[in-house]
Each structure stands twice: as C-alpha cells, then as structure tokens.
Design an enzyme around this catalytic site. Structure first.
Site, short mmCIF file in Angstrom:
data_model
loop_
_atom_site.label_atom_id
_atom_site.label_comp_id
_atom_site.label_asym_id
_atom_site.label_seq_id
_atom_site.Cartn_x
_atom_site.Cartn_y
_atom_site.Cartn_z
N ALA A 158 4.67 -32.91 13.66
CA ALA A 158 4.85 -34.03 12.35
C ALA A 158 3.41 -34.35 11.80
O ALA A 158 3.52 -35.14 10.85
CB ALA A 158 5.53 -35.25 13.07
N LYS B 75 -1.55 -42.00 3.49
CA LYS B 75 -1.28 -43.17 4.50
C LYS B 75 -2.22 -43.97 4.60
O LYS B 75 -2.33 -44.83 5.28
CB LYS B 75 -0.96 -42.12 5.83
CG LYS B 75 0.29 -41.33 5.56
CD LYS B 75 0.22 -40.32 7.08
CE LYS B 75 1.30 -39.36 6.58
NZ LYS B 75 1.15 -38.42 7.98
N GLY C 222 6.08 -40.96 8.20
CA GLY C 222 4.60 -40.51 7.90
C GLY C 222 4.00 -40.76 9.66
O GLY C 222 4.68 -41.62 10.27
N THR C 223 2.98 -40.05 9.74
CA THR C 223 2.45 -39.84 11.17
C THR C 223 1.32 -40.71 11.26
O THR C 223 0.97 -41.62 11.29
CB THR C 223 2.76 -38.86 11.65
OG1 THR C 223 2.33 -37.69 11.00
CG2 THR C 223 4.34 -38.64 12.10
N THR C 224 0.18 -39.67 11.38
CA THR C 224 -0.93 -39.90 12.31
C THR C 224 -2.01 -40.56 11.34
O THR C 224 -2.50 -39.85 10.35
CB THR C 224 -1.47 -38.40 13.00
OG1 THR C 224 -0.28 -37.98 13.50
CG2 THR C 224 -2.51 -39.03 14.04
#
Lengths: 227, 273
Positions: free
Chosen positions: B217, B75, B42-44
């Site tokens: 991503a 997230k 997972g990213t931002t």
C-alpha cells in the site's frame, strides 16, 4: 391607556444619524490608499493592542473606526463570512465586494430597525492581480456604501482628511511616499504624528498567499525618515 | 450569504470547526460500515527530528482494497507557516480534516490576533480526530502526524495520534500508516541525535523506499512518471517543501548504494558505506 407621542420618521432618522455621527467623531480616523505595489492602510491609534486594521482574508483587509466593541464584532463576523465562503467554495471565490455588501445590509438593517444605530464606519479593501484592479469600499453607519479606486478615509474628521489627501495623492507612489502623504493627511497642519501613534499595514501584491502585513514602529520610522 | 453573527451565549469563538458545525456544514456520519475497497486509503508518513527542526515525508500512493487508486496523492501538508500535518487512513476524510485544521489555525490567528502555541495546535488536531471517532468506527479512520517548529523553545517537536484523538509527543521520530513498521525501523536504525539536513533527508527517503519495498500500500519513487515522495522540512525559517530535482538526485544515490550492496565486484565499497 397612554399614547406614545408622534415623531416624524424624518426626525427619527435624523436623530439616529446625529447620534451615530457623534459617536464616530469621538474616535480617530483611518484611511486606505493605493500605492505602486498594493494598498496601504493607516490609522491614528496610540494603542498597540486594540486594533483598527486587520486581516480578513488572503487579499482582503478591514479598517473600522468608532466604537471598538461594535466594529470589532463586525471584523470577526467578516473573518467568519470570508473563511466560511472560502471553505464551502474555493479561496478564489472570496471577494471584498460581496463582503462589503453584507456589511452594508447589516448596518442598514440595524439603522432602520433598531433603537440604537451602530456607531461605526468601516472600510474593506482588496488588492487585485495588477495595479488598477484594487477595490476599496467605504460603508457608513446607515449602510450607505461607496466604492473608491484611489483612497478612502473613514472617521469623524474624514472630510478634512480627504481634502488634504486629495491634494497630494499621486498614482503609483512608492510605499514611503504614500505613507508620508497618509500620515500628513491624518495629522493636519498643526500636529505631527510619531510612529507610536500610528497603526500601519499593507496588502502587498505578489507576496505570499496572505497579503496582509503589519508594519512595526521601527519599519514605520524608517519609511517616514527623510531620504 | 448573510453576516454570520451569533448571540453571546452561543458564539463559536475563535474555533472554525465550531463555526462550521454551528452553520450546519458538517457532513453526516455513515450509519453502516464501509468496506475497505470502497474508499481510497493513504498510507505511510514519517517524521524525524534533526538539528534544525523536523522533517516530514509521505509516499504518494492511495489504495482501494488491493487496487491502486491514485499515484500522486499528497499526504504531507503545511498546517501553517511553522508546522506540518501528515495523514494516513481514509483519504477523503483525511484531506478534509487537513483542510479544516489549516483553516482552524488561520481562523484563530485572525480572530484572536495572535497565534496558537504548538501545544494548542496539537491539542486542536487531537480534538478533531476525537470528533471523527464515530466515522472511524464505520471505516473512515484518520491517523495523522503533526510536526512543527516551536518558536518559544526553539526546537522541532512532533506528535503522534491514535483514532480516539489520544495525543502522544515523540522525542525523536514517528511514523503512521500501513508502512509505518518498516519505515519506522529504518529511521530507528539510522537515527542519531541532531542529524544534519542532508543526512535526515537521505534517511527519510530511504525509510519510505524500504516501506514501499515491503508494503504493497506504500508507493515507491516512480521514476517513469517522475513522482517522488512529498518531503518537507520545518525549521525556524518555516515550512519548506523539498524540490523534486533534489529528491530525484537523492533517490538515484540511494539506488546506487543499494545496487552496490548486491554486486560482488563492489563488495568492499558496500561495506564501507
């Protein structure tokens, strides 16, 4: 070599039970009863820090009477049991019945195998999705477990309090009616209890995920005030 | 299950993580490194302080190497009623860490009968990241953000971490994940002291939009499927997730603003915005 005196098992059990009962009778009582929106828990407890009532899980509450360090140890073990179960399975899989069972197992084990029984009596309450699906369990110092659907009283004076509550208990009562009945039953005919002498909490249906809520003295006073 | 009772010398106290370790529920650490395309990442996530508290926003994409593995992963989570945690890194261990952290706070509150201070919560998360370091070295790094409303100081606070569990309190804003450079720059340029709720919502949405524009991503708003970032405010009133309708309307306005910058006919309008 000296031989210990023979004591009949009946006598051992009776002595232990008497010992536990005496310890429990030194403290004040607590009770739980169903009302329209859930379960009301009420205890006579002048202390605002050493609590008899507490939250175990989303819909489960605990009340303990007797020796503080002993029922507090059981309370913490209950929180751990419930949180571990919810963590390894799912939050929905945590229920009062299985918790009450492990409490009963443990109390029974201590009562039969240890020198000193635990001087406690506890109750575990869980609200259901709808009225009529609430569960309450009464567990005694020797591991005896009873389930109730209307009310449970724990403590040394529980028989007298139960009788008084039986006389006034009604189905689907409002919170203030239920609290009034609980306080009168705890106090008996000769005393009156002030909000400062009480510890009150509710498990209310359809509220947040964590249903357990404490009521402060102001809220208790407002509910007990004559309408 | 029996009643979890411990002797006084090895009682785990009010810590749920210690209890989990004590009963042997902690997963083992892999002994060989895992390749990036074997696990979802997972990213931002960005967090910004504003007039009423803190806002936290995270995109919805998870990637495994160059493939998109999930389009609607979340997230940003409530840690308790007045704090939030946002995650970046290996998705599996990150979500597990959030679950354990949420339980850690609730467990402490129930066992002790009082809540941890916001510093205490931030430190707890730091300890959990620190204990994940052996797994992080095998490619399972988790780098969260933590934000909450400090009821004692009456202000929003936010904390950033590194993989060693180092805890750094940020004054204005923080970002984590692969798109954090782009998202952080957008927030940095648009940040003002004590922004209004409206302004900070638009800023967070634009930050994620711009990050998605430049970082493969990070997922942008998915208008076809109706998937929008998870955005939540944490104020004196507690954690509140912003509804998708509101996010859809704000995304529409953002697209309108960006489009108008590109169309020559609207040049004057673009300059004034």
């Amino acid at each position: 070599m000296s031989m210990p005196f023979y004591v009949a098992p009946e006598q051992v059990m009776k002595d232990r039970a008497d010992y536990a009962r005496k310890g429990i009778a030194r403290g004040r009582s607590a009770l739980a009863l169903t009302y329209a929106d859930g379960i009301l828990l009420c205890a006579e407890n002048p202390s605002s820090t050493l609590r008899k009532l507490s939250e175990i899980y989303d819909r489960i509450a605990f009340a303990g009477v007797g020796k503080y360090n002993e029922y507090d140890q059981l309370r913490i073990a209950g929180v751990r049991h419930a949180d571990l179960k919810g963590y390894s399975y799912s939050r929905e899989d945590v229920d009062a019945r299985s918790l009450a069972n492990v409490y009963a197992q443990y109390l029974g084990q201590i009562f039969t195998h240890e020198m000193k029984p635990l001087e406690v009596e506890i109750l575990v309450a869980e609200i259901g999705d709808e009225p009529g699906h609430d569960q309450m369990f009464h567990i005694r110092y020797d591991g005896t477990m009873m389930d109730e659907s209307r009310f449970v009283v724990v403590g040394g004076d529980s028989d007298a309090i139960s009788e008084r509550l039986e006389a006034v208990w009604q189905d689907n009562a409002s919170l203030s009616v239920a609290l009034g009945a609980a306080v009168n039953a705890l106090a008996g005919p000769e005393r009156t209890l002030q909000p400062g002498d009480l510890e009150v909490a509710t498990l209310a249906r359809g509220q947040a995920r964590r249903a357990f809520q404490r009521l402060d003295d102001a809220a208790i006073g407002a509910l007990l005030a004559p309408a | 299950m029996t009643l979890p009772l411990f002797s006084l010398s090895d009682d785990p106290g009010p810590s749920f993580a210690a209890l989990v370790q004590r009963v042997g529920l902690r997963p083992p650490v892999p002994d060989t490194p895992l390749a990036a395309d074997q696990i979802a990442h997972g990213t931002t996530v960005v967090a910004v302080r504003f007039a009423d508290g803190v806002i936290m926003a995270g995109d919805r994409r998870a990637t495994s190497g160059n493939l998109i593995s999930h389009r609607s992963i979340e997230k940003v989570f409530p840690a308790d009623s007045h704090s939030a945690v946002g995650i970046a890194g290996a998705a599996g261990p990150a979500i597990e860490m959030v679950r354990l952290f949420q339980l850690q706070l609730e467990h402490y509150e129930k066992v002790e009968g009082s809540r941890l201070s916001i510093e205490g919560k931030a430190n707890q998360l730091g300890t959990m990241i620190r204990s994940n370091l052996p797994a992080a070295m095998q490619g399972l790094a988790v780098v969260p953000l933590f934000a909450g409303f400090d009821l004692r100081r009456n202000a929003g606070r936010l904390f950033q971490y590194d993989i060693t569990g180092g805890r750094y309190e940020e004054r204005d804003f923080a970002a984590t994940g692969s798109g954090s450079l782009h998202a952080g720059t957008v927030v940095k340029l648009g940040y003002r002291e004590a922004l209004s709720r409206d302004a900070v919502l638009d800023l967070a949405i634009e930050a994620l939009f711009q990050a998605a524009d430049d970082d493969s991503a990070t997922g942008g708003p998915d208008l076809m499927r109706g998937i929008f970032p998870v955005v939540a405010t944490i104020t004196a009133a507690g954690y509140e997730r912003i509804a998708d309708d509101d996010l859809a309307a704000r995304t529409g306005q953002l697209l309108e603003r960006l489009r108008s910058r590109r169309s020559p006919a609207d040049q004057s309008g673009a300059e004034s915005s």
